[in-house]
Design an enzyme around this catalytic site. Structure first.
Site, PDB file in Angstrom:
ATOM      1  N   ARG A  41     -12.800  -4.985  16.247  1.00  0.00           N
ATOM      2  CA  ARG A  41     -11.725  -4.027  16.512  1.00  0.00           C
ATOM      3  C   ARG A  41     -12.353  -2.656  16.677  1.00  0.00           C
ATOM      4  O   ARG A  41     -13.139  -2.226  15.819  1.00  0.00           O
ATOM      5  CB  ARG A  41     -10.712  -4.003  15.377  1.00  0.00           C
ATOM      6  CG  ARG A  41      -9.513  -3.112  15.667  1.00  0.00           C
ATOM      7  CD  ARG A  41      -8.629  -2.926  14.464  1.00  0.00           C
ATOM      8  NE  ARG A  41      -9.139  -1.892  13.578  1.00  0.00           N
ATOM      9  CZ  ARG A  41      -8.414  -1.374  12.588  1.00  0.00           C
ATOM     10  NH1 ARG A  41      -7.182  -1.802  12.366  1.00  0.00           N
ATOM     11  NH2 ARG A  41      -8.937  -0.431  11.794  1.00  0.00           N
ATOM     12  N   GLU A  63      -7.959 -11.256  10.596  1.00  0.00           N
ATOM     13  CA  GLU A  63      -8.548  -9.940  10.329  1.00  0.00           C
ATOM     14  C   GLU A  63      -9.247 -10.004   8.957  1.00  0.00           C
ATOM     15  O   GLU A  63      -8.689 -10.548   8.006  1.00  0.00           O
ATOM     16  CB  GLU A  63      -7.473  -8.857  10.300  1.00  0.00           C
ATOM     17  CG  GLU A  63      -8.008  -7.462   9.978  1.00  0.00           C
ATOM     18  CD  GLU A  63      -6.915  -6.381   9.987  1.00  0.00           C
ATOM     19  OE1 GLU A  63      -7.255  -5.202  10.022  1.00  0.00           O
ATOM     20  OE2 GLU A  63      -5.709  -6.760   9.969  1.00  0.00           O
ATOM     21  N   ASP A  85      -6.053  -1.219  17.897  1.00  0.00           N
ATOM     22  CA  ASP A  85      -4.775  -1.036  17.194  1.00  0.00           C
ATOM     23  C   ASP A  85      -4.192   0.327  17.564  1.00  0.00           C
ATOM     24  O   ASP A  85      -4.734   1.357  17.165  1.00  0.00           O
ATOM     25  CB  ASP A  85      -5.018  -1.122  15.678  1.00  0.00           C
ATOM     26  CG  ASP A  85      -3.725  -1.272  14.873  1.00  0.00           C
ATOM     27  OD1 ASP A  85      -3.825  -1.648  13.683  1.00  0.00           O
ATOM     28  OD2 ASP A  85      -2.649  -0.984  15.436  1.00  0.00           O
ATOM     29  N   ASN A  93       0.804  -1.214   0.000  1.00  0.00           N
ATOM     30  CA  ASN A  93       0.000   0.000   0.000  1.00  0.00           C
ATOM     31  C   ASN A  93       0.841   1.271   0.000  1.00  0.00           C
ATOM     32  O   ASN A  93       1.686   1.451   0.875  1.00  0.00           O
ATOM     33  CB  ASN A  93      -0.915  -0.021   1.228  1.00  0.00           C
ATOM     34  CG  ASN A  93      -2.077   0.936   1.102  1.00  0.00           C
ATOM     35  OD1 ASN A  93      -2.339   1.463   0.022  1.00  0.00           O
ATOM     36  ND2 ASN A  93      -2.778   1.150   2.197  1.00  0.00           N
ATOM     37  N   ARG A 123       1.311 -11.098  13.569  1.00  0.00           N
ATOM     38  CA  ARG A 123       0.364 -10.451  12.664  1.00  0.00           C
ATOM     39  C   ARG A 123       0.780 -10.393  11.204  1.00  0.00           C
ATOM     40  O   ARG A 123       0.108  -9.754  10.380  1.00  0.00           O
ATOM     41  CB  ARG A 123       0.148  -8.992  13.130  1.00  0.00           C
ATOM     42  CG  ARG A 123      -0.640  -8.843  14.383  1.00  0.00           C
ATOM     43  CD  ARG A 123      -2.126  -8.869  14.094  1.00  0.00           C
ATOM     44  NE  ARG A 123      -2.569  -7.655  13.407  1.00  0.00           N
ATOM     45  CZ  ARG A 123      -3.485  -7.653  12.434  1.00  0.00           C
ATOM     46  NH1 ARG A 123      -3.998  -8.793  12.018  1.00  0.00           N
ATOM     47  NH2 ARG A 123      -3.859  -6.524  11.872  1.00  0.00           N
ATOM     48  N   TYR A 127      -6.206   7.673  12.887  1.00  0.00           N
ATOM     49  CA  TYR A 127      -6.123   6.390  12.186  1.00  0.00           C
ATOM     50  C   TYR A 127      -7.351   5.509  12.486  1.00  0.00           C
ATOM     51  O   TYR A 127      -7.810   5.424  13.614  1.00  0.00           O
ATOM     52  CB  TYR A 127      -4.886   5.583  12.621  1.00  0.00           C
ATOM     53  CG  TYR A 127      -5.058   4.151  12.196  1.00  0.00           C
ATOM     54  CD1 TYR A 127      -5.486   3.188  13.088  1.00  0.00           C
ATOM     55  CD2 TYR A 127      -4.922   3.805  10.850  1.00  0.00           C
ATOM     56  CE1 TYR A 127      -5.737   1.885  12.664  1.00  0.00           C
ATOM     57  CE2 TYR A 127      -5.177   2.515  10.419  1.00  0.00           C
ATOM     58  CZ  TYR A 127      -5.578   1.573  11.333  1.00  0.00           C
ATOM     59  OH  TYR A 127      -5.862   0.302  10.900  1.00  0.00           O
ATOM     60  N   HIS A 176      -2.707 -10.395   9.159  1.00  0.00           N
ATOM     61  CA  HIS A 176      -3.129  -9.043   8.787  1.00  0.00           C
ATOM     62  C   HIS A 176      -4.073  -9.124   7.587  1.00  0.00           C
ATOM     63  O   HIS A 176      -3.743  -9.732   6.580  1.00  0.00           O
ATOM     64  CB  HIS A 176      -1.864  -8.247   8.441  1.00  0.00           C
ATOM     65  CG  HIS A 176      -2.061  -6.787   8.215  1.00  0.00           C
ATOM     66  ND1 HIS A 176      -1.328  -6.083   7.272  1.00  0.00           N
ATOM     67  CD2 HIS A 176      -2.879  -5.890   8.804  1.00  0.00           C
ATOM     68  CE1 HIS A 176      -1.707  -4.813   7.304  1.00  0.00           C
ATOM     69  NE2 HIS A 176      -2.642  -4.678   8.202  1.00  0.00           N
ATOM     70  N   GLU A 190      -2.824  -3.955  19.788  1.00  0.00           N
ATOM     71  CA  GLU A 190      -1.965  -4.212  18.631  1.00  0.00           C
ATOM     72  C   GLU A 190      -0.971  -3.081  18.394  1.00  0.00           C
ATOM     73  O   GLU A 190      -1.317  -1.909  18.570  1.00  0.00           O
ATOM     74  CB  GLU A 190      -2.846  -4.372  17.388  1.00  0.00           C
ATOM     75  CG  GLU A 190      -2.096  -4.577  16.089  1.00  0.00           C
ATOM     76  CD  GLU A 190      -3.054  -4.660  14.892  1.00  0.00           C
ATOM     77  OE1 GLU A 190      -2.587  -4.499  13.760  1.00  0.00           O
ATOM     78  OE2 GLU A 190      -4.271  -4.853  15.117  1.00  0.00           O
ATOM     79  N   TRP A 198       2.624   7.031  11.904  1.00  0.00           N
ATOM     80  CA  TRP A 198       1.199   7.066  11.535  1.00  0.00           C
ATOM     81  C   TRP A 198       0.519   5.841  12.025  1.00  0.00           C
ATOM     82  O   TRP A 198       1.072   4.722  11.930  1.00  0.00           O
ATOM     83  CB  TRP A 198       1.027   7.228  10.034  1.00  0.00           C
ATOM     84  CG  TRP A 198      -0.403   7.163   9.624  1.00  0.00           C
ATOM     85  CD1 TRP A 198      -1.379   8.096   9.852  1.00  0.00           C
ATOM     86  CD2 TRP A 198      -1.064   6.048   8.998  1.00  0.00           C
ATOM     87  NE1 TRP A 198      -2.572   7.670   9.388  1.00  0.00           N
ATOM     88  CE2 TRP A 198      -2.416   6.414   8.845  1.00  0.00           C
ATOM     89  CE3 TRP A 198      -0.622   4.804   8.549  1.00  0.00           C
ATOM     90  CZ2 TRP A 198      -3.347   5.580   8.267  1.00  0.00           C
ATOM     91  CZ3 TRP A 198      -1.545   3.938   7.961  1.00  0.00           C
ATOM     92  CH2 TRP A 198      -2.907   4.335   7.831  1.00  0.00           C
ATOM     93  N   HIS A 233     -13.850  -4.438  11.587  1.00  0.00           N
ATOM     94  CA  HIS A 233     -13.495  -3.082  11.993  1.00  0.00           C
ATOM     95  C   HIS A 233     -14.723  -2.262  12.356  1.00  0.00           C
ATOM     96  O   HIS A 233     -15.634  -2.113  11.539  1.00  0.00           O
ATOM     97  CB  HIS A 233     -12.785  -2.353  10.847  1.00  0.00           C
ATOM     98  CG  HIS A 233     -11.440  -2.899  10.522  1.00  0.00           C
ATOM     99  ND1 HIS A 233     -10.634  -2.341   9.547  1.00  0.00           N
ATOM    100  CD2 HIS A 233     -10.747  -3.946  11.017  1.00  0.00           C
ATOM    101  CE1 HIS A 233      -9.505  -3.027   9.472  1.00  0.00           C
ATOM    102  NE2 HIS A 233      -9.543  -3.996  10.357  1.00  0.00           N
ATOM    103  N   HIS A 269      -1.435   1.274  16.566  1.00  0.00           N
ATOM    104  CA  HIS A 269      -0.782   1.664  15.321  1.00  0.00           C
ATOM    105  C   HIS A 269       0.591   2.307  15.516  1.00  0.00           C
ATOM    106  O   HIS A 269       0.897   3.354  14.892  1.00  0.00           O
ATOM    107  CB  HIS A 269      -1.698   2.576  14.511  1.00  0.00           C
ATOM    108  CG  HIS A 269      -1.751   2.210  13.055  1.00  0.00           C
ATOM    109  ND1 HIS A 269      -1.183   3.004  12.088  1.00  0.00           N
ATOM    110  CD2 HIS A 269      -2.236   1.127  12.420  1.00  0.00           C
ATOM    111  CE1 HIS A 269      -1.344   2.416  10.900  1.00  0.00           C
ATOM    112  NE2 HIS A 269      -1.979   1.276  11.070  1.00  0.00           N
ATOM    113  N   ASP A 303      -6.218  -3.430   2.032  1.00  0.00           N
ATOM    114  CA  ASP A 303      -5.113  -3.307   1.079  1.00  0.00           C
ATOM    115  C   ASP A 303      -4.302  -4.583   0.920  1.00  0.00           C
ATOM    116  O   ASP A 303      -3.223  -4.559   0.328  1.00  0.00           O
ATOM    117  CB  ASP A 303      -4.213  -2.114   1.427  1.00  0.00           C
ATOM    118  CG  ASP A 303      -3.763  -2.100   2.881  1.00  0.00           C
ATOM    119  OD1 ASP A 303      -2.705  -2.651   3.185  1.00  0.00           O
ATOM    120  OD2 ASP A 303      -4.508  -1.570   3.722  1.00  0.00           O
ATOM    121  N   GLU A 313       2.531  -6.814  11.565  1.00  0.00           N
ATOM    122  CA  GLU A 313       2.043  -6.597  10.203  1.00  0.00           C
ATOM    123  C   GLU A 313       3.060  -5.914   9.305  1.00  0.00           C
ATOM    124  O   GLU A 313       3.014  -6.072   8.088  1.00  0.00           O
ATOM    125  CB  GLU A 313       0.740  -5.798  10.209  1.00  0.00           C
ATOM    126  CG  GLU A 313       0.894  -4.356  10.619  1.00  0.00           C
ATOM    127  CD  GLU A 313      -0.431  -3.618  10.643  1.00  0.00           C
ATOM    128  OE1 GLU A 313      -0.503  -2.516  10.059  1.00  0.00           O
ATOM    129  OE2 GLU A 313      -1.379  -4.148  11.238  1.00  0.00           O
TER     130      GLU A 313
END
Ligand code: CS2
Ligand code: MG
Length: 399
Positions: free
Chosen positions: A147, A336, A207, A37, A280, A159, A309, A233, A399, A122, A209, A313, A259
């Site tokens: 999640r 997921e 997450d 991605n 993940r 995010y 994961h 996560e 991010w 999600h 992130h 994407d 991930e």
């Protein structure tokens, strides 16, 4: 049997996907996902300019040998671009081998260890009412694990909150803002409200992130313990594997990481010291089915479970490969499954099914996914960057 041709198909039915198609002299074809991605064209070039020229004339059945020659033969190993390219070849060869055997891939991976594959979906919201609606919508779709991602007071775009951000937006990265203290103050309150509304049993995941320091992650893990999360996560950037020792020493909240990892070496301390509970990595970013299977066997020695994961994407080709592995491996944890747009589903017709929150790969020989090249051609590539993150004072942040 010999490989006679291989080509890279780039399509964008809502988002960009990179697919490798390998053809053999007996007319059997195989597909592999190579979608990275926000950096798709780098993998397209790696495949087209450096890997595809090596495939014609080789034996598609020699999967391990081909994997080793692409990994060691490159000399410059590891990394997301290289491993996504190798993954596409590996998965396409497993697709071919299973088709020749007339069996769904999971049968070549040792057969089914369960009847179906549990997933999580999600849910997100800028505020509690929006979040509750989103959770209910997932439950209505049959998901049995959710999640939870929410807005943070004072921040415009965060995010994972669908209403505030489109992850891979336009030709320049969207700039999001971040404030860790505000996030650490607000998140436990959100999970308290979710537990009050949906009860103690619903498996809830979150997450972080990659945004916290090890000590901030330790605090968050501890503050979330009363809400009995399925997992927290990517609580801290895991290049610093040792940093998880600090997190682990302060909280019993289960931890999921991996991930963005591409090889088993990224996990050595995390698994060897029992610092995580779920691995993940995705088939597409870890070099394929062959190395991911080995990672799962390594993790099993430590009672660490799989949690591949599966955001939007990862293409349906990468998702299908994941579901075959999920059905076969013993130490399966959860899969997921964010789901796909209708346009994506039309470009990648597939045998796998989603029922009552569970996936099954289907019984078609191979991966059970095909590529409608005519439809794919109707959706040309569009440059799309992932967002970047800045703190309140403008400093770049994860991010
Ligand atoms: C996320 C991903 O699903 C997840 O766990 O971390 O959505 C991630 O942000 C994207 O795959 C990035 O491309
Ligand atoms: Mg994640």
């Amino acid at each position: 049997m010999k490989i006679v041709d291989a080509k890279v198909v780039l399509t964008s039915p809502g988002r960009n996907f990179v697919t490798l198609k390998i053809e053999t002299d007996e007319g059997v074809t195989g597909l592999g996902d190579a979608t990275l991605n926000g950096r798709e064209l780098a993998v397209v070039s790696y495949l087209t300019d450096h890997v595809v020229p090596l495939l014609p004339g080789t034996d598609p059945h020699r999967i391990e040998d081909t994997w080793q020659s692409l990994y060691r033969g490159a000399y410059w190993r590891r990394g997301p671009v290289t491993m996504a390219a190798i993954a596409a070849v590996d998965v396409a060869l497993w697709d071919i081998k299973a088709k020749v055997a007339g069996l769904p891939l999971y049968q070549l991976l040792g057969g089914a260890s369960r009847e179906r594959v549990r997933t999580y979906g999600h849910a997100s919201g800028r505020d509690l009412p929006e979040l509750f609606d989103s959770i209910r919508a997932r439950l209505d779709q049959g998901y049995q694990a959710i999640r939870v991602q929410t807005g943070v007071p004072g921040l415009k775009r965060v995010y994972g909150v669908r209403h505030t951000v489109d992850t891979a937006a336009g030709p320049r990265p969207v700039v999001e803002d971040w404030d860790t203290p505000a996030y650490l103050r607000s998140l436990p309150k959100v999970f308290d409200a979710v537990r009050q509304e949906f009860g103690p049993d619903l498996p809830l995941l979150h997450d972080a992130h990659h945004r916290l320091t090890p000590m901030q992650a330790a605090r968050l893990g501890k503050d979330l313990e009363p809400y009995d999360l399925f997992w927290l996560e990517d609580c801290t950037p895991a290049e610093n594997q040792e940093g998880l020792r600090l997190v682990r020493s302060h909280t019993t909240t289960p931890l999921a990481i991996g991930e963005v990892f591409n090889t088993v070496y990224d996990y050595k301390t995390l698994i060897g010291e029992q610092l995580i509970d779920y691995v993940r990595s995705a088939v597409t970013h870890f070099g394929g089915v062959s190395p991911l299977r080995k990672l799962f066997d390594y993790a099993a020695q430590y009672q660490i479970r799989t949690a591949i994961h599966g955001p939007e994407d990862i293409s349906p080709v990468g998702m299908a490969a994941a579901i075959h592995l999920d059905l076969a491996v013993h130490n399966f944890g959860i899969q997921e499954y964010a789901g796909y747009t209708e346009a994506t589903e039309a470009v990648f017709p597939h045998a796998y099914t989603f029922t009552d929150g569970h996936l099954h790969p289907g019984e078609e020989p191979g991966l059970g996914v095909s590529l409608d090249e005519e439809r794919a051609a109707a959706h040309p590539y569009e440059a799309a960057y992932l967002p970047i993150n800045r703190l309140q004072d403008g400093t770049i942040h994860d991010w």
